[in-house]
Design an enzyme around this catalytic site. Structure first.
Site, PDB file in Angstrom:
ATOM      1  N   GLU A 182       4.074 -15.418 -46.416  1.00 42.84           N
ATOM      2  CA  GLU A 182       5.396 -14.809 -46.579  1.00 42.84           C
ATOM      3  C   GLU A 182       5.209 -13.303 -46.707  1.00 42.84           C
ATOM      4  O   GLU A 182       4.276 -12.855 -47.382  1.00 42.84           O
ATOM      5  CB  GLU A 182       6.104 -15.364 -47.820  1.00 42.84           C
ATOM      6  CG  GLU A 182       7.484 -14.785 -48.045  1.00 42.84           C
ATOM      7  CD  GLU A 182       8.196 -15.384 -49.259  1.00 42.84           C
ATOM      8  OE1 GLU A 182       9.370 -15.057 -49.476  1.00 42.84           O
ATOM      9  OE2 GLU A 182       7.567 -16.188 -49.987  1.00 42.84           O
ATOM     10  N   GLU A 225      13.705 -23.881 -50.711  1.00 39.54           N
ATOM     11  CA  GLU A 225      14.168 -23.913 -52.109  1.00 39.54           C
ATOM     12  C   GLU A 225      15.681 -23.737 -52.215  1.00 39.54           C
ATOM     13  O   GLU A 225      16.183 -22.967 -53.032  1.00 39.54           O
ATOM     14  CB  GLU A 225      13.443 -22.833 -52.920  1.00 39.54           C
ATOM     15  CG  GLU A 225      11.940 -23.040 -52.972  1.00 39.54           C
ATOM     16  CD  GLU A 225      11.206 -21.995 -53.816  1.00 39.54           C
ATOM     17  OE1 GLU A 225      11.869 -21.091 -54.371  1.00 39.54           O
ATOM     18  OE2 GLU A 225       9.968 -22.080 -53.912  1.00 39.54           O
ATOM     19  N   TYR A 232       4.765 -24.014 -59.232  1.00 45.54           N
ATOM     20  CA  TYR A 232       3.829 -23.021 -59.739  1.00 45.54           C
ATOM     21  C   TYR A 232       3.637 -23.281 -61.229  1.00 45.54           C
ATOM     22  O   TYR A 232       4.567 -23.148 -62.017  1.00 45.54           O
ATOM     23  CB  TYR A 232       4.356 -21.607 -59.485  1.00 45.54           C
ATOM     24  CG  TYR A 232       4.423 -21.285 -58.011  1.00 45.54           C
ATOM     25  CD1 TYR A 232       3.301 -20.850 -57.320  1.00 45.54           C
ATOM     26  CD2 TYR A 232       5.614 -21.444 -57.289  1.00 45.54           C
ATOM     27  CE1 TYR A 232       3.346 -20.568 -55.967  1.00 45.54           C
ATOM     28  CE2 TYR A 232       5.673 -21.170 -55.934  1.00 45.54           C
ATOM     29  CZ  TYR A 232       4.534 -20.726 -55.287  1.00 45.54           C
ATOM     30  OH  TYR A 232       4.590 -20.462 -53.939  1.00 45.54           O
ATOM     31  N   GLU A 244       4.085 -25.339 -51.256  1.00 48.45           N
ATOM     32  CA  GLU A 244       3.825 -24.148 -52.069  1.00 48.45           C
ATOM     33  C   GLU A 244       3.300 -24.623 -53.417  1.00 48.45           C
ATOM     34  O   GLU A 244       3.918 -25.472 -54.063  1.00 48.45           O
ATOM     35  CB  GLU A 244       5.077 -23.294 -52.289  1.00 48.45           C
ATOM     36  CG  GLU A 244       5.516 -22.468 -51.105  1.00 48.45           C
ATOM     37  CD  GLU A 244       6.621 -21.484 -51.465  1.00 48.45           C
ATOM     38  OE1 GLU A 244       6.559 -20.876 -52.568  1.00 48.45           O
ATOM     39  OE2 GLU A 244       7.556 -21.337 -50.659  1.00 48.45           O
TER      40      GLU A 244
END
Length: 535
Positions: free
Chosen positions: A27, A173, A245, A293
């Site tokens: 990204e 997302e 994350y 991710e």
């Protein structure tokens, strides 16, 4: 010395390992693209301005798949502004990261970079600010051989053959309040929109796969949002996308390395939602997972606010309307924003290894995985140089040693540890876990090559552990090697000037006797034990 027993049996099969399980993510955040992979003034720059040193390093890694060009960034990007002659391209505001996007690196450049590094491109479509027509034109431009306006325009821009895109991500997302064009408040609407765009994609290219943008970071509305949205598009998509994350309190190694327990909860709940919908819809179709991710970091204690089930977090100024300087940064490719790559490298390598082993233990359902830092933290670079951080080695080894294999479920019984609950902010919190195995393992069997690979980490902070590997079911197999990686200095890390501070080495003391391997797994270490059958 503490001891652990690990049993691996060829009948404990989970499923085949997809080669895309250990891919990466790209990204244009900060200097990742401009100044990173692209710098026309770099000594190794090619005719397109791409750094050959990074291209060569990615090719050496043999990266199987790459998801791009975002990320939050993609939800405000107009791909049509990024094609054609450079002087005619339109710079635009990036409202995700408050940057100016010059579109110097556009759709065609991203694709050509992916083709240069010889990876399978997996493309994210903007479902935030763009409409169905834009998505259809993007797929037509990319995948139709010729004879239409958009396919002929691609040829005019120099790409005669269709781009080799098989997998299309339908948004990024989209359940998040931080996302441009968020569908947080309308999951049913987003499911219908996804269904309609998946139809378009597959009508244009009947070999295409589509991915539903599931609930990211299992937020407060997980799994209700997921269930409502996915029901509308279950029959038209092939994967559900997951992101997480993991953030643990600074210095809390136990919570940091218990990352697999957190991922397991997230994955198992998602599988339960998918299987419930399969039953409800009375369809034979099984939904698979793209965990595209993931990462791990330590975080500082913030303010925990109440409201909205305790998950409201208004401290993130770039996601909310908190005061900020009203400016947008433009990144100069020659002005790389250097980052600190040295801190916690060994711990991050263990955390990423734990996640990748978790994926292997769900290889029947997780077919795609993209480490966010795969070509930024594991394979590291700054404005001048490229090197291998500690995470690179387990990442590369699992890529090499698992492809085409069958994942097996190891049975582990050994020392355990507990974690304490924490809440760093409203959205970064975790409950306590008890009796977590210090030894974590995964295994892959290659039947044709007659090879067995066992991956292990020792998450014990203070103790080496003697591991007794019961491999008696693999009659005729011999120990080929035991590779280990550890450091006595957790503050140490690799950099360009000192690239070998943390790297794997062979453990010559490990032995195989009567179908059992006895090995010492050093504290906070990564281990690969490989066996092959004698011929």
């Amino acid at each position: 010395m503490k001891k652990a027993n690990v049993t691996v049996h060829p009948e404990y099969r989970i499923g085949s390992v997809d080669k895309r399980l250990f891919g990466a993510f790209l990204e244009p955040i900060g200097s990742w693209v401009y100044g990173g992979i692209y710098n026309p003034k770099h000594p190794t720059a090619d005719e397109m301005g791409f750094r050959r040193d990074i291209i060569d390093a990615v090719k050496e890694l043999d990266l199987p798949a790459l998801r791009f060009p975002g990320g939050n960034w993609v939800s405000g990007w107009d791909w049509k502004n990024s094609i054609g002659p450079l002087e005619e391209r339109k710079a635009q505001l990036d409202l995700a990261w408050f940057q100016i996007e010059p579109n110097t690196i556009g759709h065609d450049e991203y694709m050509k970079w992916a083709m240069q590094v010889e990876t399978d491109p997996m493309y994210t479509i903007n479902l935030g600010t763009e409409d169905m027509k834009s998505a259809a034109h993007l797929v037509e431009y990319s995948r139709v051989a010729g004879g239409t306006y958009w396919s002929e325009l691609r040829k005019k821009h120099g790409q005669l053959e269709p781009y080799p895109i098989r997998t299309w991500y339908l948004g990024n997302e989209m359940d998040g309040h931080w996302q441009i064009g968020s569908w947080e408040k309308d999951p049913v609407g987003f499911g219908i929109r996804t269904h309609e765009i998946a139809k378009l994609v597959k009508w244009i290219d009947n070999e295409a796969e589509t991915v539903f943008a599931g609930t990211s970071d299992h937020h407060r509305h997980f799994p209700e949002w997921e269930m409502a949205a996915l029901e509308q598009c279950y029959e038209s998509v092939d994967y559900i996308s997951l992101h997480h994350y993991h953030t643990a309190p600074e210095g809390d190694i136990a919570n940091f390395l218990n990352i697999s327990s957190v991922f397991e909860d997230y994955i198992r709940t998602t599988i339960a939602v998918c299987d419930y919908l399969q039953t409800k819809l009375r369809t034979p179709k099984k939904m698979y997972i793209s965990f595209d991710e993931y990462g791990a970091n330590f975080g500082k204690q913030g303010e925990v606010l109440f409201g909205r089930r305790g998950w409201q977090d208004v401290t993130k100024s770039y996601f909310q309307f908190a005061p900020r300087e009203n400016s947008f940064k433009k990144f100069d490719p020659e002005d790389y924003n250097d980052r600190d790559f040295g801190s916690n490298q060994m711990l991050k390598a263990l955390a990423m290894s734990s996640v990748m082993m978790t994926f292997l233990r769900h290889a029947d359902r997780i077919k795609i995985g993209c480490m966010t830092g795969g070509i930024r933290d594991a394979l590291s670079f700054n404005g001048s140089h490229v090197w291998k951080n500690a995470s690179y080695y387990p990442y590369a080894q699992m890529n090499k040693l698992t492809r085409g294999g069958i994942s097996l479920m190891p049975a582990v019984d050994g020392p355990t540890f507990n974690t304490e609950q924490f809440a760093l902010t409203g959205s970064v919190q975790c409950h306590a876990y008890e009796n977590v195995q210090a030894i974590e393992a995964a295994a892959v069997m290659h039947e044709e090559k007659e090879e067995l690979c066992i991956f292990m980490i020792n998450r014990a902070i203070a103790d080496d552990i003697e591991v007794n590997l019961d491999l008696r079911a693999f009659e005729g197999y011999e120990l080929a090697e035991h590779i280990e990686m550890y450091t006595n200095d957790l503050e140490a890390g690799n950099c360009y000037d000192h690239p070998d501070v943390i790297k794997p080495s062979l453990n010559a003391d490990t032995r195989l006797e009567n179908g059992r391997v006895k090995a010492i797994a050093k504290k906070l270490s990564w281990n690969v034990i490989r066996l092959s059958k004698t011929r």
